[in-house]
Design a protein around this motif. Structure first.
Motif, PDB file in Angstrom:
ATOM      1  N   MET A  61       0.411  -1.121   0.104  1.00  0.00           N
ATOM      2  CA  MET A  61      -0.100  -0.096   0.126  1.00  0.00           C
ATOM      3  C   MET A  61       1.002   1.257  -0.682  1.00  0.00           C
ATOM      4  SD  MET A  61      -3.097   1.322   3.315  1.00  0.00           S
ATOM      5  CE  MET A  61      -1.381   1.143   3.898  1.00  0.00           C
ATOM      6  N   GLY A  62       1.212   2.414  -0.444  1.00  0.00           N
ATOM      7  CA  GLY A  62       1.302   3.214  -1.079  1.00  0.00           C
ATOM      8  C   GLY A  62       1.107   4.331  -0.136  1.00  0.00           C
ATOM      9  N   VAL A  63       1.794   5.021   0.073  1.00  0.00           N
ATOM     10  CA  VAL A  63       1.832   6.087   2.204  1.00  0.00           C
ATOM     11  C   VAL A  63       2.657   6.736   1.376  1.00  0.00           C
ATOM     12  CG1 VAL A  63       1.081   6.315   4.170  1.00  0.00           C
ATOM     13  CG2 VAL A  63       0.820   4.088   2.874  1.00  0.00           C
ATOM     14  N   ASN A  64       2.301   8.269   2.290  1.00  0.00           N
ATOM     15  CA  ASN A  64       2.911   9.258   1.923  1.00  0.00           C
ATOM     16  C   ASN A  64       2.890  10.273   3.012  1.00  0.00           C
ATOM     17  OD1 ASN A  64       4.449   9.552  -0.433  1.00  0.00           O
ATOM     18  ND2 ASN A  64       2.308   9.191  -1.276  1.00  0.00           N
ATOM     19  N   LEU A  65       3.113  10.947   3.333  1.00  0.00           N
ATOM     20  CA  LEU A  65       3.372  11.522   4.656  1.00  0.00           C
ATOM     21  C   LEU A  65       4.302  13.164   4.185  1.00  0.00           C
ATOM     22  CD1 LEU A  65       2.581  11.910   7.715  1.00  0.00           C
ATOM     23  CD2 LEU A  65       5.325  11.832   8.361  1.00  0.00           C
ATOM     24  N   CYS A  66       2.929  13.973   4.187  1.00  0.00           N
ATOM     25  CA  CYS A  66       2.760  15.519   3.664  1.00  0.00           C
ATOM     26  C   CYS A  66       2.699  16.245   5.286  1.00  0.00           C
ATOM     27  CB  CYS A  66       2.029  16.358   2.753  1.00  0.00           C
ATOM     28  SG  CYS A  66       1.380  14.748   1.470  1.00  0.00           S
ATOM     29  N   PHE A  67       4.295  16.777   5.900  1.00  0.00           N
ATOM     30  CA  PHE A  67       4.596  17.426   7.108  1.00  0.00           C
ATOM     31  C   PHE A  67       5.003  18.924   6.753  1.00  0.00           C
ATOM     32  CE2 PHE A  67       8.027  15.155   5.878  1.00  0.00           C
ATOM     33  CZ  PHE A  67       8.965  15.832   6.043  1.00  0.00           C
ATOM     34  N   ASP A  68       4.685  20.246   7.761  1.00  0.00           N
ATOM     35  CA  ASP A  68       5.277  21.219   8.041  1.00  0.00           C
ATOM     36  C   ASP A  68       6.546  20.977   8.499  1.00  0.00           C
ATOM     37  OD1 ASP A  68       6.144  23.648   8.771  1.00  0.00           O
ATOM     38  OD2 ASP A  68       4.233  24.237  10.122  1.00  0.00           O
ATOM     39  N   GLY A  69       7.456  21.732   7.089  1.00  0.00           N
ATOM     40  CA  GLY A  69       9.338  21.699   7.471  1.00  0.00           C
ATOM     41  C   GLY A  69       9.518  22.810   9.060  1.00  0.00           C
ATOM     42  N   ARG A  70       8.863  23.444   8.671  1.00  0.00           N
ATOM     43  CA  ARG A  70       9.246  23.957  10.060  1.00  0.00           C
ATOM     44  C   ARG A  70       9.542  24.070  11.366  1.00  0.00           C
ATOM     45  NH1 ARG A  70       5.114  28.995   8.825  1.00  0.00           N
ATOM     46  NH2 ARG A  70       3.550  26.731   8.957  1.00  0.00           N
ATOM     47  N   ALA A  71       7.774  22.834  11.988  1.00  0.00           N
ATOM     48  CA  ALA A  71       7.840  22.098  13.046  1.00  0.00           C
ATOM     49  C   ALA A  71       7.760  20.769  12.973  1.00  0.00           C
ATOM     50  CB  ALA A  71       6.257  21.835  13.016  1.00  0.00           C
ATOM     51  N   ILE A  72       8.854  19.904  11.949  1.00  0.00           N
ATOM     52  CA  ILE A  72       8.938  18.613  11.835  1.00  0.00           C
ATOM     53  C   ILE A  72      10.107  18.313  11.298  1.00  0.00           C
ATOM     54  CG2 ILE A  72       8.101  16.115  11.542  1.00  0.00           C
ATOM     55  CD1 ILE A  72       5.334  16.681  11.759  1.00  0.00           C
ATOM     56  N   SER A  73      11.215  17.876  11.543  1.00  0.00           N
ATOM     57  CA  SER A  73      11.965  17.361  11.299  1.00  0.00           C
ATOM     58  C   SER A  73      12.064  15.886  10.274  1.00  0.00           C
ATOM     59  CB  SER A  73      13.589  16.696  11.548  1.00  0.00           C
ATOM     60  OG  SER A  73      12.854  16.101  12.767  1.00  0.00           O
ATOM     61  N   GLU A  74      12.751  15.928   9.153  1.00  0.00           N
ATOM     62  CA  GLU A  74      13.056  15.102   8.151  1.00  0.00           C
ATOM     63  C   GLU A  74      13.260  13.333   8.961  1.00  0.00           C
ATOM     64  OE1 GLU A  74      15.310  15.512   5.248  1.00  0.00           O
ATOM     65  OE2 GLU A  74      14.269  17.206   4.495  1.00  0.00           O
ATOM     66  N   THR A  75      14.054  13.344  10.122  1.00  0.00           N
ATOM     67  CA  THR A  75      14.207  12.305  11.002  1.00  0.00           C
ATOM     68  C   THR A  75      13.283  11.934  11.309  1.00  0.00           C
ATOM     69  OG1 THR A  75      16.503  13.086  11.049  1.00  0.00           O
ATOM     70  CG2 THR A  75      15.523  11.284  12.770  1.00  0.00           C
ATOM     71  N   CYS A  76      11.916  13.202  11.926  1.00  0.00           N
ATOM     72  CA  CYS A  76      10.777  12.366  12.730  1.00  0.00           C
ATOM     73  C   CYS A  76       9.989  11.804  12.038  1.00  0.00           C
ATOM     74  CB  CYS A  76      10.966  13.777  13.118  1.00  0.00           C
ATOM     75  SG  CYS A  76      11.490  14.592  15.200  1.00  0.00           S
ATOM     76  N   ALA A  77       9.858  12.739  10.764  1.00  0.00           N
ATOM     77  CA  ALA A  77       8.615  11.795   9.788  1.00  0.00           C
ATOM     78  C   ALA A  77       9.243  10.572   9.906  1.00  0.00           C
ATOM     79  CB  ALA A  77       8.861  13.412   8.495  1.00  0.00           C
ATOM     80  N   LYS A  78      10.079  10.599   8.662  1.00  0.00           N
ATOM     81  CA  LYS A  78      11.422   8.752   8.975  1.00  0.00           C
ATOM     82  C   LYS A  78      10.094   8.030  10.298  1.00  0.00           C
ATOM     83  CE  LYS A  78      15.053   6.230   7.812  1.00  0.00           C
ATOM     84  NZ  LYS A  78      16.650   5.978   7.730  1.00  0.00           N
TER      85      LYS A  78
END
Length: 338
Positions: free
Chosen positions: A288-305
């Motif tokens: 299943m394809g999943v994408n997380l769209c996040f605010d780069g000011r509040a959430i770091s790429e590491t946290c998103a991962k």
């Protein structure tokens, strides 16, 4: 004087009984009203008429130029209703030509449009995607269905996202001009399509609810949303949004616009089957394809991962998502161990 268009029309229709002559001679014939008179020419080409032949007749008969009356064209009656303003070319007065329909904006659609436009303009959107294996979750659904418990894949997705937010609280945040607010509860907004537009009713405290409780709440809120009966507190706020288009088979992956004041939205695409080698053998996997769209000011790429990793692991091992007892003896919420 004769208008140019009138002259050319007269030149082209001069009687064929006249001797051969050039355009300049024809113009003189018309000018002095001699176009219908039989004139013997003295020219070298089959006795063609020369200018001197015309001027000789004019001097002998003392002719004067003929005044030709040019009549104005007849007035054409134009109805006012057929005159359309430039601003109305695509408007209501031109519907019979364009075959379109003007749909006025509802209040909710107008608000949604303003908020999403502001979000895209003001929030730095970042994206991360992952393919999640869901073979086990689909098997669990079938098992629950046989036992009389009907839950959807989306209910498990909401639960897995809630647990991932609980485990990675740095994604469960809001952005303000003063700083980042880390939220104490996990309230999942679920995108629901309605006749008036997309609305996101909130499943509050989704991390401590069972999958069946989540299923019942989503059904209830979706029904209210489609009937436009949601209270403001039932769709305003929330800490995280999920938009699922997986039920449309042609949509494999997509991204979305963050719903402020939230800082992230998870998009769910359709499932697909892939054949992969495992221990020297070929086996099929449901992905299943999943994408997380996040605010780069509040959430770091590491946290998103980290969020996506935990979300993926939760769906791959669905036993941890069972937050309600399958029997009266098993009255324990496994999700609280996470």
């Amino acid at each position: 004087m004769i208008p140019g268009s009138q002259v050319f029309r007269r030149l082209s229709t001069t009687t064929q009984t006249q001797s051969v002559c050039g355009p300049a001679v024809k113009l003189l014939l018309i000018h002095y009203g001699l176009e219908n008179r039989k004139i013997e020419g003295t020219g070298p080409k089959n006795k063609n008429i020369l200018k001197s032949d015309i001027m000789k007749i004019v001097e002998t008969e003392q002719l004067k130029p003929v005044v030709h009356q040019v009549h104005a064209p007849k007035e054409t009656h134009v109805e006012m209703k057929s005159i359309v303003k430039k601003s109305d070319i695509f408007g209501a007065n031109n519907r019979s030509l364009r075959h379109h329909q003007d749909i006025p904006l509802s209040n909710i659609r107008s608000v949604i449009a303003k908020r999403l436009t502001a979000s895209k303009q003001q929030i730095p959107h970042e994206y991360q995607g992952v393919d999640v294996r869901i073979d086990n979750i689909l098997k669990l659904r079938q098992t629950l269905k046989k036992s009389g418990t009907a839950v959807s894949l989306n209910d498990f997705i909401i639960k897995a996202a809630a647990l991932a937010l609980k485990t990675v609280p740095t994604v469960n945040v809001r952005w303000t001009s003063e700083g980042i607010i880390r939220l104490g509860s996990v309230d999942i907004s679920v995108a629901v399509a309605t006749p008036t537009g997309l609305i996101t009713p909130i499943v509050e405290n989704a991390d401590i609810l069972g999958v069946l409780a989540i299923s019942n709440k989503v059904k209830h809120l979706s029904g209210l949303a489609r009937e436009s009966k949601l209270k403001p507190e039932q769709f305003q706020g929330g800490s995280f949004t999920i938009s699922n288009l997986g039920m449309y088979g042609s949509v494999t992956n997509f991204t979305a616009i963050i719903n402020p004041p939230q800082c992230a939205i998870l998009t769910i695409g359709g499932t697909r089957t892939e054949v992969v080698p495992v221990d020297g053998q070929l086996e099929t996997q449901k992905l299943m394809g999943v994408n997380l769209c996040f605010d780069g000011r509040a959430i770091s790429e590491t946290c998103a991962k980290q969020f996506l990793l935990h979300f993926s692991e939760s769906l791959s091992d669905p036993e941890f998502l069972i937050a309600e007892p399958l029997s009266p003896e098993l009255n324990f919420d496994f999700s609280r161990l996470l």
